[in-house]
Scaffold this motif. Sequence first.
Motif, PDB file in Angstrom:
ATOM      1  N   PRO A  64       0.672  -1.153   0.115  1.00  0.00           N
ATOM      2  CA  PRO A  64       0.130   0.007   0.042  1.00  0.00           C
ATOM      3  C   PRO A  64       0.873   1.209  -0.007  1.00  0.00           C
ATOM      4  CG  PRO A  64      -0.956  -1.529   1.593  1.00  0.00           C
ATOM      5  CD  PRO A  64       0.261  -2.276   1.113  1.00  0.00           C
ATOM      6  N   ARG A  65       0.114   2.367  -0.669  1.00  0.00           N
ATOM      7  CA  ARG A  65       1.147   3.540  -0.730  1.00  0.00           C
ATOM      8  C   ARG A  65       0.248   4.683  -0.378  1.00  0.00           C
ATOM      9  NH1 ARG A  65       2.595   4.409  -6.627  1.00  0.00           N
ATOM     10  NH2 ARG A  65       3.993   2.753  -6.153  1.00  0.00           N
ATOM     11  N   SER A  66       0.723   5.316   0.614  1.00  0.00           N
ATOM     12  CA  SER A  66       0.090   6.597   1.213  1.00  0.00           C
ATOM     13  C   SER A  66       0.380   7.923   0.119  1.00  0.00           C
ATOM     14  CB  SER A  66       0.440   7.065   2.666  1.00  0.00           C
ATOM     15  OG  SER A  66      -0.286   5.926   3.443  1.00  0.00           O
ATOM     16  N   TYR A  67      -0.571   8.676  -0.224  1.00  0.00           N
ATOM     17  CA  TYR A  67      -0.243   9.950  -0.818  1.00  0.00           C
ATOM     18  C   TYR A  67      -0.551  11.178   0.113  1.00  0.00           C
ATOM     19  CZ  TYR A  67      -0.140   7.186  -4.954  1.00  0.00           C
ATOM     20  OH  TYR A  67       0.198   6.343  -5.851  1.00  0.00           O
ATOM     21  N   VAL A  68       0.408  12.034   0.079  1.00  0.00           N
ATOM     22  CA  VAL A  68       0.288  13.118   0.820  1.00  0.00           C
ATOM     23  C   VAL A  68       0.313  14.494  -0.134  1.00  0.00           C
ATOM     24  CG1 VAL A  68       1.787  14.808   2.638  1.00  0.00           C
ATOM     25  CG2 VAL A  68       1.977  12.389   2.458  1.00  0.00           C
ATOM     26  N   GLU A  69      -0.846  15.301   0.412  1.00  0.00           N
ATOM     27  CA  GLU A  69      -1.070  16.413  -0.338  1.00  0.00           C
ATOM     28  C   GLU A  69       0.064  17.568  -0.120  1.00  0.00           C
ATOM     29  OE1 GLU A  69      -4.504  19.760  -1.354  1.00  0.00           O
ATOM     30  OE2 GLU A  69      -5.181  17.649  -0.776  1.00  0.00           O
TER      31      GLU A  69
END
Length: 120
Positions: A64-69
């Motif tokens: 899983p990959r988290s995306y940061v704004e």
Amino acid sequence: MAHGDITHIDIPVADLAIATAFYTRLFGWQIQEVPGFEGYPMWQAPNQISGGGLAPRSEGFTQPRSYVEVDSIDATIASATDAGGAIVMAKQPIDDARWWAVISDPDGNVIGLYEQAPSA
């Protein structure tokens, strides 16, 4: 969302139908394809804030990959590489008002970046 907020989480899966049934049953997520993003069903948690997508698993995408704004992907990439990180995937458009990129930190952890035009 603001600079630094986690905005999206992609989960790599081998079978979209099985994954959709699993996460819907397990967490009550609403999962559906969005027009223009066929083959990439998006999920939303019951809090109507958390969300992400079920993306096809690939050689370079197995966790899983988290995306940061971020306010600026370009500035964030420059800062990351100056601090010892690396570019995994250069900035690319999602549509006319949104972009994404992927970096890694000095330990090799992969983090997605998400930028939205201020007027979007």
